[in-house]
Design a protein around this motif. Structure first.
Motif, mmCIF file in Angstrom:
data_model
loop_
_atom_site.group_PDB
_atom_site.id
_atom_site.type_symbol
_atom_site.label_atom_id
_atom_site.label_comp_id
_atom_site.label_asym_id
_atom_site.label_seq_id
_atom_site.Cartn_x
_atom_site.Cartn_y
_atom_site.Cartn_z
ATOM 1 N N SER A 134 0.871 -1.179 0.000
ATOM 2 C CA SER A 134 0.000 0.000 0.000
ATOM 3 C C SER A 134 0.903 1.222 0.000
ATOM 4 C CB SER A 134 -0.923 0.028 1.224
ATOM 5 O OG SER A 134 -0.206 0.453 2.375
ATOM 6 N N THR A 135 0.293 2.392 -0.105
ATOM 7 C CA THR A 135 1.067 3.629 -0.119
ATOM 8 C C THR A 135 1.916 3.779 1.137
ATOM 9 O OG1 THR A 135 -0.732 4.649 -1.348
ATOM 10 C CG2 THR A 135 0.921 6.126 -0.435
ATOM 11 N N LYS A 136 1.326 3.441 2.290
ATOM 12 C CA LYS A 136 1.998 3.640 3.564
ATOM 13 C C LYS A 136 2.380 2.329 4.243
ATOM 14 C CE LYS A 136 -0.193 8.109 4.391
ATOM 15 N NZ LYS A 136 -1.024 8.923 5.315
ATOM 16 N N ALA A 137 2.538 1.278 3.467
ATOM 17 C CA ALA A 137 2.863 -0.031 4.046
ATOM 18 C C ALA A 137 4.164 0.000 4.845
ATOM 19 C CB ALA A 137 2.949 -1.083 2.949
ATOM 20 N N SER A 138 5.111 0.827 4.412
ATOM 21 C CA SER A 138 6.391 0.905 5.132
ATOM 22 C C SER A 138 6.220 1.469 6.541
ATOM 23 C CB SER A 138 7.385 1.768 4.353
ATOM 24 O OG SER A 138 7.754 1.139 3.145
ATOM 25 N N ASN A 139 5.187 2.296 6.718
ATOM 26 C CA ASN A 139 4.981 2.939 8.019
ATOM 27 C C ASN A 139 4.383 2.002 9.055
ATOM 28 O OD1 ASN A 139 5.823 5.198 6.651
ATOM 29 N ND2 ASN A 139 3.846 6.216 6.645
ATOM 30 N N TYR A 140 3.459 1.150 8.620
ATOM 31 C CA TYR A 140 2.681 0.365 9.577
ATOM 32 C C TYR A 140 2.858 -1.146 9.425
ATOM 33 C CZ TYR A 140 0.370 4.913 9.708
ATOM 34 O OH TYR A 140 0.122 6.253 9.797
ATOM 35 N N ARG A 141 2.831 -1.614 8.201
ATOM 36 C CA ARG A 141 2.852 -3.067 7.973
ATOM 37 C C ARG A 141 4.251 -3.650 8.137
ATOM 38 N NH1 ARG A 141 -1.377 -3.275 2.767
ATOM 39 N NH2 ARG A 141 -2.872 -1.812 3.697
ATOM 40 N N VAL A 142 5.238 -2.958 7.590
ATOM 41 C CA VAL A 142 6.603 -3.497 7.664
ATOM 42 C C VAL A 142 7.098 -3.608 9.106
ATOM 43 C CG1 VAL A 142 9.010 -3.129 7.012
ATOM 44 C CG2 VAL A 142 7.197 -2.784 5.327
ATOM 45 N N PRO A 143 6.932 -2.602 9.962
ATOM 46 C CA PRO A 143 7.373 -2.776 11.357
ATOM 47 C C PRO A 143 6.706 -3.962 12.060
ATOM 48 C CG PRO A 143 7.032 -0.463 10.900
ATOM 49 C CD PRO A 143 6.498 -1.212 9.710
ATOM 50 N N LYS A 144 5.425 -4.193 11.767
ATOM 51 C CA LYS A 144 4.737 -5.344 12.354
ATOM 52 C C LYS A 144 5.357 -6.643 11.867
ATOM 53 C CE LYS A 144 1.162 -7.107 14.652
ATOM 54 N NZ LYS A 144 0.891 -6.823 16.075
ATOM 55 N N ALA A 145 5.644 -6.723 10.582
ATOM 56 C CA ALA A 145 6.262 -7.923 10.012
ATOM 57 C C ALA A 145 7.664 -8.136 10.558
ATOM 58 C CB ALA A 145 6.303 -7.808 8.488
ATOM 59 N N VAL A 146 8.422 -7.054 10.676
ATOM 60 C CA VAL A 146 9.788 -7.167 11.190
ATOM 61 C C VAL A 146 9.782 -7.643 12.634
ATOM 62 C CG1 VAL A 146 11.864 -5.856 11.783
ATOM 63 C CG2 VAL A 146 10.751 -5.485 9.571
ATOM 64 N N GLN A 147 8.827 -7.180 13.423
ATOM 65 C CA GLN A 147 8.741 -7.653 14.807
ATOM 66 C C GLN A 147 8.469 -9.152 14.853
ATOM 67 O OE1 GLN A 147 9.405 -5.750 17.673
ATOM 68 N NE2 GLN A 147 9.571 -7.865 18.378
ATOM 69 N N ALA A 148 7.580 -9.632 13.987
ATOM 70 C CA ALA A 148 7.306 -11.071 13.928
ATOM 71 C C ALA A 148 8.553 -11.839 13.507
ATOM 72 C CB ALA A 148 6.153 -11.342 12.967
ATOM 73 N N TYR A 149 9.281 -11.287 12.546
ATOM 74 C CA TYR A 149 10.542 -11.896 12.082
ATOM 75 C C TYR A 149 11.555 -11.954 13.230
ATOM 76 C CZ TYR A 149 15.117 -11.686 9.617
ATOM 77 O OH TYR A 149 16.415 -11.876 9.196
ATOM 78 N N LYS A 150 11.709 -10.852 13.950
ATOM 79 C CA LYS A 150 12.670 -10.816 15.060
ATOM 80 C C LYS A 150 12.247 -11.712 16.219
ATOM 81 C CE LYS A 150 14.721 -6.291 14.140
ATOM 82 N NZ LYS A 150 14.952 -4.912 14.642
ATOM 83 N N ASP A 151 10.938 -11.930 16.335
ATOM 84 C CA ASP A 151 10.426 -12.834 17.367
ATOM 85 C C ASP A 151 10.603 -14.299 16.992
ATOM 86 O OD1 ASP A 151 9.664 -10.702 18.948
ATOM 87 O OD2 ASP A 151 7.555 -10.766 18.351
ATOM 88 N N GLY A 152 11.145 -14.545 15.806
ATOM 89 C CA GLY A 152 11.414 -15.912 15.371
ATOM 90 C C GLY A 152 10.211 -16.645 14.813
ATOM 91 N N ARG A 153 9.201 -15.895 14.388
ATOM 92 C CA ARG A 153 7.991 -16.557 13.896
ATOM 93 C C ARG A 153 8.124 -17.015 12.451
ATOM 94 N NH1 ARG A 153 2.754 -13.288 15.436
ATOM 95 N NH2 ARG A 153 1.840 -15.227 14.634
ATOM 96 N N ALA A 154 9.077 -16.483 11.711
ATOM 97 C CA ALA A 154 9.372 -16.930 10.353
ATOM 98 C C ALA A 154 10.743 -16.413 9.973
ATOM 99 C CB ALA A 154 8.322 -16.434 9.353
ATOM 100 N N GLY A 155 11.410 -17.155 9.097
ATOM 101 C CA GLY A 155 12.758 -16.767 8.701
ATOM 102 C C GLY A 155 12.816 -15.964 7.424
ATOM 103 N N LYS A 156 11.676 -15.806 6.755
ATOM 104 C CA LYS A 156 11.627 -15.063 5.500
ATOM 105 C C LYS A 156 10.452 -14.090 5.525
ATOM 106 C CE LYS A 156 14.915 -17.422 3.273
ATOM 107 N NZ LYS A 156 16.152 -16.802 2.766
ATOM 108 N N ILE A 157 10.658 -12.943 4.886
ATOM 109 C CA ILE A 157 9.602 -11.951 4.714
ATOM 110 C C ILE A 157 9.419 -11.694 3.225
ATOM 111 C CG2 ILE A 157 8.897 -9.555 5.087
ATOM 112 C CD1 ILE A 157 10.389 -9.519 7.674
#
Length: 201
Positions: free
Chosen positions: A39-62
């Motif tokens: 989306s237009t603002k995906a970097s603002n809201y969606r990416v941080p949420k995904a990165v947190q899940a990645y850092k929490d070890g929930r998946a190794g790929k984004i």
């Protein structure tokens, strides 16, 4: 009430809440890949949420989805390319990022993500994906993904909150109300057009 039977004039706050937010919970499960819709603002809201899940070890790929070219302060880029810059800045390893750089809407996000999942993992080996989009957009995105993905792949919602369309505040501003009503009608039209099956809400 079936989604297909809802008319715009029936969209009360309570019904919009049921349509867009009720019963959509992140189970906290691990997945093979995190899919982030563009989306237009995906970097603002969606990416941080995904990165947190990645850092929490929930998946190794984004996987970052979105081929629409937009003008950003840093210059023109696809939604996926812009999200990649944010993900890298937030500490995701470049080798753990998959770019889906062709889709132009939510349905294409999902369809083209399947191709990239096949190329990265082989679809038969994918058991679970974590779907990241804004909370307001999740019902429609989740319905599309669960309908189009193979039956053996579980799609887990991981909703991200934005400024105006959180479950607890969308009804407090004109922009939030407009966006929530618009998304509700998009959901209804998708059912009426057969994008995914009708269901009770």
């Amino acid at each position: 009430m079936l989604i297909s039977q809802i008319k715009e004039k029936q969209l009360t706050d309570e019904l919009i809440d049921r349509l867009l937010y009720q019963g959509i919970e992140d189970t906290g499960e691990r997945a093979d890949c995190i899919l982030v819709l563009g989306s237009t603002k995906a970097s603002n809201y969606r990416v941080p949420k995904a990165v947190q899940a990645y850092k929490d070890g929930r998946a190794g790929k984004i996987m970052l989805c979105g081929g629409v070219i937009r003008e950003y302060p840093e210059g023109a880029a696809t939604e996926a390319e812009h999200m990649e810059k944010t993900a890298l800045a937030l500490g995701v390893s470049k080798e753990d990022i998959i770019l889906e750089n062709s889709s132009e809407n939510t349905i294409e996000n999902i369809l083209f993500a399947l191709i990239e999942l096949q190329r990265a993992f082989w679809l038969n080996k994918v058991k679970r994906v974590l779907l990241v989009t804004t909370a307001c957009h999740m019902r429609r995105s989740l319905s599309i993904a669960r309908y189009l993905f193979p039956a053996h792949i579980s799609v887990i919602p991981c909703p991200a909150n934005d400024t105006y369309t959180r479950r607890d505040n969308w009804m407090t501003t004109p922009e939030g109300i407009m966006r929530a009503k618009s998304e509700s009608m998009n959901l209804i039209r998708c059912v009426q057009n057969g994008v995914f099956p009708d269901f009770e809400i």
